[in-house]
Scaffold this motif. Sequence first.
Motif, PDB file in Angstrom:
ATOM      1  N   TRP A 405       0.829  -1.208   0.000  1.00 28.92           N
ATOM      2  CA  TRP A 405       0.000   0.000   0.000  1.00 28.92           C
ATOM      3  C   TRP A 405       0.863   1.257   0.000  1.00 28.92           C
ATOM      4  O   TRP A 405       0.550   2.233  -0.697  1.00 28.92           O
ATOM      5  CB  TRP A 405      -0.944  -0.015   1.199  1.00 28.92           C
ATOM      6  CG  TRP A 405      -2.028   1.011   1.075  1.00 28.92           C
ATOM      7  CD1 TRP A 405      -2.116   2.216   1.705  1.00 28.92           C
ATOM      8  CD2 TRP A 405      -3.183   0.934   0.236  1.00 28.92           C
ATOM      9  NE1 TRP A 405      -3.246   2.880   1.315  1.00 28.92           N
ATOM     10  CE2 TRP A 405      -3.917   2.120   0.418  1.00 28.92           C
ATOM     11  CE3 TRP A 405      -3.663  -0.044  -0.649  1.00 28.92           C
ATOM     12  CZ2 TRP A 405      -5.116   2.347  -0.258  1.00 28.92           C
ATOM     13  CZ3 TRP A 405      -4.844   0.203  -1.317  1.00 28.92           C
ATOM     14  CH2 TRP A 405      -5.554   1.380  -1.111  1.00 28.92           C
ATOM     15  N   ASP A 406       1.960   1.234   0.747  1.00 29.62           N
ATOM     16  CA  ASP A 406       2.854   2.395   0.770  1.00 29.62           C
ATOM     17  C   ASP A 406       3.432   2.656  -0.617  1.00 29.62           C
ATOM     18  O   ASP A 406       3.604   3.814  -1.023  1.00 29.62           O
ATOM     19  CB  ASP A 406       3.980   2.178   1.779  1.00 29.62           C
ATOM     20  CG  ASP A 406       3.505   2.266   3.216  1.00 29.62           C
ATOM     21  OD1 ASP A 406       2.383   2.755   3.438  1.00 29.62           O
ATOM     22  OD2 ASP A 406       4.260   1.838   4.119  1.00 29.62           O
ATOM     23  N   HIS A 407       3.738   1.582  -1.343  1.00 30.26           N
ATOM     24  CA  HIS A 407       4.258   1.747  -2.704  1.00 30.26           C
ATOM     25  C   HIS A 407       3.207   2.409  -3.595  1.00 30.26           C
ATOM     26  O   HIS A 407       3.545   3.300  -4.399  1.00 30.26           O
ATOM     27  CB  HIS A 407       4.668   0.389  -3.280  1.00 30.26           C
ATOM     28  CG  HIS A 407       5.089   0.443  -4.719  1.00 30.26           C
ATOM     29  ND1 HIS A 407       6.290   0.986  -5.118  1.00 30.26           N
ATOM     30  CD2 HIS A 407       4.442   0.046  -5.866  1.00 30.26           C
ATOM     31  CE1 HIS A 407       6.384   0.911  -6.439  1.00 30.26           C
ATOM     32  NE2 HIS A 407       5.289   0.349  -6.911  1.00 30.26           N
ATOM     33  N   ARG A 408       1.958   2.009  -3.455  1.00 31.22           N
ATOM     34  CA  ARG A 408       0.898   2.621  -4.250  1.00 31.22           C
ATOM     35  C   ARG A 408       0.717   4.091  -3.877  1.00 31.22           C
ATOM     36  O   ARG A 408       0.492   4.944  -4.755  1.00 31.22           O
ATOM     37  CB  ARG A 408      -0.417   1.867  -4.051  1.00 31.22           C
ATOM     38  CG  ARG A 408      -0.421   0.446  -4.594  1.00 31.22           C
ATOM     39  CD  ARG A 408      -1.833  -0.112  -4.626  1.00 31.22           C
ATOM     40  NE  ARG A 408      -2.667   0.629  -5.561  1.00 31.22           N
ATOM     41  CZ  ARG A 408      -3.998   0.534  -5.612  1.00 31.22           C
ATOM     42  NH1 ARG A 408      -4.629  -0.276  -4.772  1.00 31.22           N
ATOM     43  NH2 ARG A 408      -4.685   1.236  -6.492  1.00 31.22           N
ATOM     44  N   VAL A 409       0.803   4.399  -2.594  1.00 33.79           N
ATOM     45  CA  VAL A 409       0.684   5.795  -2.157  1.00 33.79           C
ATOM     46  C   VAL A 409       1.835   6.618  -2.711  1.00 33.79           C
ATOM     47  O   VAL A 409       1.642   7.754  -3.172  1.00 33.79           O
ATOM     48  CB  VAL A 409       0.637   5.872  -0.626  1.00 33.79           C
ATOM     49  CG1 VAL A 409       0.759   7.321  -0.151  1.00 33.79           C
ATOM     50  CG2 VAL A 409      -0.656   5.262  -0.098  1.00 33.79           C
TER      51      VAL A 409
END
Length: 720
Positions: A405-409
Amino acid sequence: MAAAPLSPARGSTAYRVDLDGLRGYAIALVVIFHVFVGRVSGGVDVFLLLSGYFFLGSQLRYALRPNPSLNPWWPLWRTIRRLVPALALVVVTVVLLVLGFAPELMSTELSRQVTASMLYYQNWELIAQNADYAAASQDTSPLQHLWSMSVQGQFYLVAILMGTAVAFAVSKLNADPKRTKRVAIGVLAAITVCSFAWASRFGLVGTGENYYSTFSRAWELSLGALLAFVPAEWQLPQSTAWLTALTGVGLITATGFIIPTSLAFPGPLALFPLIGAALVVLSGNSNAVSTVLSSGPMTWLGSIAYPLYLWHWPLLILVTVIGGFKTPPAWLGGAVIALSMALAHVTHTFVEDPLRQHRPRPKATDTPVADARASLRTLPGGLRAAGGALAAALFVVALAVQPYWDHRVDSAEKPLDPATYPGAMALRGAAVPAVEPAPNPNLIAGVFPPIGEEGCMVFLPEDADAMPGPDCVYGDVNAQTTVVLVGGSHIEPFVIPLDQLGKEHHFKVASFVRQECPLVVGGPDDPANEIVSPVCAEWGENALAEIQALNPAMIVSTSTRPAGHAGEGIASADYVPEAYARLWERLAELNVPFVGLRDNPWMFNPDGAPMDPNLCIVAGYTERDCSMPADVVYAPEDPAAFFLDGSAAQWEIDTEPWYCIDGICPPQIGNVYIYRDQNHISNAYAATLAPLLWEQLGPIFGELSLLDEPPAAPAPAADA
């Protein structure tokens, strides 16, 4: 909350099967109150007490036996095998269901809760997220309930270490077992008293942090451990044991009806259900009430208590969100309970029970590793190994959710092409191509302005003298002209356009931003400052002294807000708080120019409930559905314009046209989503505001003689 192994024994000194039934009854109360009442029942508190009774009691009893193993890995491994497989299965399933059917629930906060749940610090993660325990609704985390599992897991680790220390003292230091036992009981009593005092420091009603805190909850578990060492002769008289046990069950049952707030726990009122549980424990297991609690249906309910607790809450939240209910109706609650019990039975039968360690804890002379290797050559052993590998894979998948999720953010933080995503420049006639707006509305809440990301924001828990560091400067950091950006989180995004404008027009921007803290003067004793916390009011005077030392060319901040305390807002026309006007009077006396920005909209549903327009879009609603009439939050005229009229070097910028078109405040303008959440603007939209902001600031800079043309490029050197 996991059920301990059952035993058919029944005598007064045998394994307490009736307490497994009590565990089942407590989980039933938890589920019923979550589903139908919308508040806590005290059942979790009973769970924690019974966990202390069973787990720490068994650790200390083992430690006092002859020739105990001093390897703490074995009880830890046993605990992991008992708890983690079912937890990993539920957490991964919940994440998949959220992504597939309720994507509006997926957020940076939830991804962090996934990690925290798997690593048993969910209670502290919820404290960090300021997440008070809430009833089931569309805004509640589906993993909120796992805070108690984290408290339990943390206690188990302490209990294992305590048991190992006792075993070492007895077996290696030749300490007297009876004396060592008394010392251990004394330590537990001290923990109980100190923790209870800490949990009760707020009186009858505490705080969200107190509700989740391990230190506040420790007394419930240590009290249970103390009950495990009560001598048989101290138990309640058997002639009236049925009555005392029944009274205990009655106290547990009544808790949810007579204590209306979750914030009463784990303070003094938590004694109500725990005294009830203690009465059942001290009444022994040779009475009529114990017989009922030891019955097949009750012990079955106790055996599935752990997976039932895991499943019921996320299912309740998911069906509430998917069905669009504010709170789940009774018929839906009944269906959730039935499905949760079915899933709990399946999980217990095929995951929890097969993968748990059934053999007794090894003694120092046993060979458990060799025995385990030999078991792999059998079919049951091979199946257990395969199940363990699958559980490990689920555990790894769960831990991968937050990095994913952090990568997507991070991908959502990339600058947008202004030709495709003109944002606010569409208000000036820029072409708006027919593309999906950006950034991804499901990710935008995780993208924060640089002030907070770079450690330049003062957060709520910090002291009144906490100030941003000297490196918290933006724009042209070498410029002589200083513009100070000051206030709460609503002014924070404006560092983005001001940083750009500062580099273009040669001024630097110093940030004095504190969470939920608009700059006020007069200190905490000034009645005008009741809209902020006392710490914020004190911080305001300290910050103003720091700002004055910078000799700023101007201060920029918000100038209006909706009704409500700082950090909160209700659906109401914006206004100028008296505290703001007091600040402007002080700045006029100090000859410090001020520029006010009318606050951006706080988005609300037609019924006045807060609405995050991004989550509205993610849930599948139209942009029209996710818009709001401007007159819900904006007065007909900018109320700050009366105060900031250009005299005394104080100006107002009416920003309402930047967010609302023809009386409607939409979720996006110019293919750029405006909001980060319900009431903060996004980085992406703030970046597109730079030209509009300079339209208003440029003339003010000129009036203050602050315009500084860039130095001319040096002439090329003459040919030799």
